[in-house]
Scaffold this motif. Structure first.
Motif, PDB file in Angstrom:
ATOM      1  N   ALA A  95     -27.327  -1.052 -13.244  1.00 32.65           N
ATOM      2  CA  ALA A  95     -26.444  -1.411 -12.125  1.00 32.65           C
ATOM      3  C   ALA A  95     -25.889  -2.829 -12.233  1.00 32.65           C
ATOM      4  O   ALA A  95     -24.857  -3.144 -11.646  1.00 32.65           O
ATOM      5  N   ASN A  96     -26.583  -3.710 -13.011  1.00 34.13           N
ATOM      6  CA  ASN A  96     -26.133  -5.103 -13.160  1.00 34.13           C
ATOM      7  C   ASN A  96     -25.913  -5.761 -11.802  1.00 34.13           C
ATOM      8  O   ASN A  96     -24.814  -6.161 -11.438  1.00 34.13           O
ATOM      9  N   VAL A  97     -26.983  -5.891 -11.063  1.00 37.49           N
ATOM     10  CA  VAL A  97     -26.875  -6.326  -9.675  1.00 37.49           C
ATOM     11  C   VAL A  97     -26.576  -7.814  -9.544  1.00 37.49           C
ATOM     12  O   VAL A  97     -25.636  -8.221  -8.872  1.00 37.49           O
ATOM     13  N   MET A 125     -20.590  -4.743 -12.600  1.00 35.35           N
ATOM     14  CA  MET A 125     -21.385  -4.186 -11.504  1.00 35.35           C
ATOM     15  C   MET A 125     -20.865  -2.794 -11.155  1.00 35.35           C
ATOM     16  O   MET A 125     -19.671  -2.590 -10.954  1.00 35.35           O
ATOM     17  N   GLY A 151     -24.561  -0.372  -7.856  1.00 41.10           N
ATOM     18  CA  GLY A 151     -25.097  -1.734  -7.825  1.00 41.10           C
ATOM     19  C   GLY A 151     -24.615  -2.508  -6.622  1.00 41.10           C
ATOM     20  O   GLY A 151     -25.372  -3.252  -5.990  1.00 41.10           O
ATOM     21  N   TYR A 152     -23.339  -2.324  -6.269  1.00 46.64           N
ATOM     22  CA  TYR A 152     -22.797  -2.986  -5.083  1.00 46.64           C
ATOM     23  C   TYR A 152     -23.532  -2.530  -3.828  1.00 46.64           C
ATOM     24  O   TYR A 152     -23.864  -3.326  -2.952  1.00 46.64           O
ATOM     25  N   TYR A 179     -29.316  -9.977 -16.373  1.00 48.47           N
ATOM     26  CA  TYR A 179     -29.204  -9.642 -14.966  1.00 48.47           C
ATOM     27  C   TYR A 179     -30.591  -9.377 -14.370  1.00 48.47           C
ATOM     28  O   TYR A 179     -31.511  -8.976 -15.077  1.00 48.47           O
ATOM     29  N   ALA A 211     -32.184  -4.206 -10.406  1.00 48.99           N
ATOM     30  CA  ALA A 211     -31.927  -3.840  -9.013  1.00 48.99           C
ATOM     31  C   ALA A 211     -33.217  -3.673  -8.220  1.00 48.99           C
ATOM     32  O   ALA A 211     -33.300  -4.042  -7.044  1.00 48.99           O
ATOM     33  N   LEU A 227     -26.581  -1.318  -3.646  1.00 49.72           N
ATOM     34  CA  LEU A 227     -27.956  -1.838  -3.657  1.00 49.72           C
ATOM     35  C   LEU A 227     -27.992  -3.311  -3.273  1.00 49.72           C
ATOM     36  O   LEU A 227     -28.927  -3.780  -2.623  1.00 49.72           O
ATOM     37  N   LEU A 228     -26.975  -4.056  -3.700  1.00 45.15           N
ATOM     38  CA  LEU A 228     -26.940  -5.489  -3.429  1.00 45.15           C
ATOM     39  C   LEU A 228     -26.602  -5.798  -1.980  1.00 45.15           C
ATOM     40  O   LEU A 228     -27.163  -6.717  -1.380  1.00 45.15           O
TER      41      LEU A 228
END
Length: 633
Positions: free
Chosen positions: A69-71, A31, A35-36, A118, A121, A38-39
């Motif tokens: 981003a690998n959310v 991540m 990505g962090y 994943y 996002a 966005l999550l």
């Protein structure tokens, strides 16, 4: 740090100066920092607002960083071809992946997911209704099929919060785009460009379209505190604009439908088809409220299917969508459908959703929503008219879900709220008029429950919970499981160990006398008779009267303050006297005695830790509050 900012905000300016491409810095799971954000963050909430240092990076992005981003990991329900497709199958699948750690008594689950898949996002932002969605939708490097999926999941998000007209607007726009693509694809091809999943979903669309004015919005999903800054129209316009750009450049966008391996809709269709066969009432005679109910069911079912297909089971939003559908069935007393929806989704939500605490709205946290699922199960089991509508398979599914909840709850957090519903379900299944095969399945499951030997924070077992008799049970659930002779007999006959001991060295027989002796002469004959029956059941099941707790006291000692004390002589055999001498004198006996005598001597060893004077005071003060006070041991 004196400025009042947290560590994260205080460090970011330093990192910005030192680390190139900060937004793409990743943790061990892949991540990125973006990505962090966005999550976990949004523009809207002051308590979890997106960082002011990340915001410019996001606004200047073309979408490349967002795409990678690998959310959120995508978890799905696997197709089990070697097992019947029943609601109970889902619970069995998860239970088989659970392993009890013998030391901690906590559960670990095998991870059978695809670690490389994943949720995009943009899809996550649409599923959560975050205002960051508007910024990301305009990014040119975001693939069109992701934007199209975003349109569908945005509609599903509106549906689960009761904004039905917004949901239908999104889905109608998506259907128009899909139909144009299908037309273009089929012009020079004989192969129809429509997936099986899309055909199945048309049934729900047709039902909704047949009714007049069905999309009246309502907000009754608890209390909704979320305000959606991006309404359905702005999302639709953005996706449609992207679609037109693709067409103008001569490129037909590709839309890949990721069909779920299996779906709750098949189970619901099975139930409703049986209902239609047994229902002689014409659809023309249905009142407006019933028509509206069917439309809401169609919309909420589609919302569930879209969440299942695009988000999977590792997200709170999927859990929220299933809960919204279940509640709609509950409002109209559709007990079978209500239980089907919950038991279908519950095991996978328990397994895959992480427990996170960053949400500003408590009603979408895992603990809060799962508790509501458990409360709903309990209410059905406690209400005879509802319980009688359930088949054996559905009752077993509920029981297994409740057991899974106990397993998945860390031992230090297990209390009456986890144990009591499971014990109630066992009691209901025991009373159910079962066939020989159903009886075999029930006993097989019950033996597994007892073999796994789930304990609470002070190592009390299920038998510890049902043994004590109190005359102050505060609610119906406590009255059903506290001091239940039926449950004591069921557990003992299925293999429960009557001499199991808790952190204080007390066996169920210790509690049967000790708890009763603290009720300060407020004994009612009915409760006394029940206590004596339970004690006799424990003794008949092999409970030993001379087991020693941490205070070096036995059930015989505790019984002396009751109205029916055990005889100190008649209930102690020569083996008991010999065992006490061996233990007290420290004579080595391992390897010098038969295995039978070794076990017998072990029963007389002092176990556990001593309780304090404060604990004893609290015990007396809380002995009138029913089974909840057992958490204190």
């Amino acid at each position: 740090m004196n400025s009042g900012d947290g560590l994260y905000e205080a460090c970011l300016p330093i990192f910005l100066d030192k680390v190139p491409n900060l937004a793409n810095v990743r943790n061990a799971e892949g991540m990125s920092l973006l990505g962090y954000e966005l999550l976990h963050k949004d523009y809207n909430y002051k308590r979890c607002q997106i960082s002011s240092y990340i915001e410019p990076i996001l606004e200047q992005s073309d979408g490349t960083e967002v795409n990678t981003a690998n959310v959120l990991k995508y978890y799905y329900i696997p197709m089990l071809e070697d097992q019947p497709d029943t609601i109970e199958t889902n619970v069995n699948t998860v239970l088989k992946s659970c392993r009890i750690n013998p030391t901690t008594n906590n559960v670990t689950c095998d991870d059978d997911s695809n670690p490389n898949k994943y949720v995009h996002a943009l899809i996550f932002l649409a599923a959560t209704g975050k205002s960051l969605l508007g910024t990301c939708l305009d990014m040119p490097k975001i693939p069109f099929h992701v934007k199209f999926d975003t349109l569908e999941i945005a509609g599903a998000n509106f549906a689960k919060w009761g904004c039905f007209s917004d949901a239908v607007d999104c889905w109608n726009a998506a259907n128009c785009i899909r139909q144009q693509i299908v037309t273009l694809k089929n012009k020079n091809s004989e192969q129809e460009y429509v997936s099986k999943w899309e055909k199945d979903i048309e049934i729900l669309d047709e039902l909704a379209e047949e009714l007049q004015n069905p999309y009246e919005d309502y907000t009754d999903m608890d209390t909704v505190y979320i305000d959606f800054d991006e309404d359905s129209r702005s999302i639709i316009e953005s996706v449609e604009e992207s679609f037109k750009t693709k067409l103008n450049t001569g490129t037909v966008p590709d839309i890949v439908v990721h069909s779920p391996m299996k779906s709750v809709v098949s189970h619901l269709y099975s139930l409703t088809s049986r209902e239609r066969r047994s229902d002689n009432v014409s659809s023309d005679s249905e009142d407006e409220e019933e028509q509206l109910h069917k439309t809401r069911i169609a919309i909420l079912t589609k919302s569930v299917l879209i969440h299942e297909r695009l988000i999977g089971y590792g997200c709170h939003q999927t859990m929220r969508a299933f809960h919204a559908l279940a509640i709609e069935y509950k409002r109209h007393n559709k007990v079978q459908e209500f239980v089907t929806v919950m038991t279908y989704s519950f095991p996978y939500l328990v397994k895959y959703i992480p427990q996170e605490e960053y949400y500003a709205v408590s009603s979408i946290t895992k603990t809060y929503t799962l508790t509501k699922f458990i409360d709903s199960f309990t209410n059905v089991l406690l209400t005879e008219t509802k319980r009688r509508q359930l088949s054996f398979d559905l009752l077993m599914a509920i029981c297994k879900c409740l057991f899974l909840n106990c397993l998945a709850t860390p031992r230090k957090q297990r209390d009456f709220s986890q144990f009591a519903p499971l014990l109630l379900a066992i009691k209901c299944l025991h009373r159910y008029e079962k066939t020989d095969e159903e009886d075999r399945r029930f006993l097989q499951f019950l033996r597994k429950v007892l073999k796994d030997d789930i304990r609470n924070d002070v190592r009390q077992s299920l038998l510890h919970y049902v043994t004590p008799v109190t005359n102050k049970a505060s609610d119906k659930l406590e009255k059903e499981v506290s001091g239940s002779l039926e449950l004591v007999e069921v557990l003992l006959s299925s293999g429960a160990d009557p001499n199991t001991w808790d952190e204080f060295g007390m066996t169920p027989l210790h509690l049967a006398y000790r708890v009763r002796s603290t009720e300060l002469n407020e004994v009612v004959n009915e409760h006394h008779d029940n206590q004596m029956n339970i004690i006799q059941a424990l003794l008949g099941g092999g409970a030993h009267t001379d087991c020693v707790d941490a205070a070096n006291r036995t059930p015989i000692w505790y019984s002396q303050t009751s109205s029916s004390p055990l005889c100190p002589v008649g209930t102690r055999s020569l083996q008991c006297l010999a065992s006490a001498v061996i233990v007290n004198s420290g004579v080595p006996y391992q390897g010098n005695l038969s295995s039978h005598m070794v076990k017998y001597v072990d029963l007389h060893k002092k176990r556990g830790k001593l309780t304090t004077d404060i604990f004893l005071v609290n015990l007396l003060n809380n002995s009138q509050r029913g089974p909840k006070f057992f958490q204190m041991f």
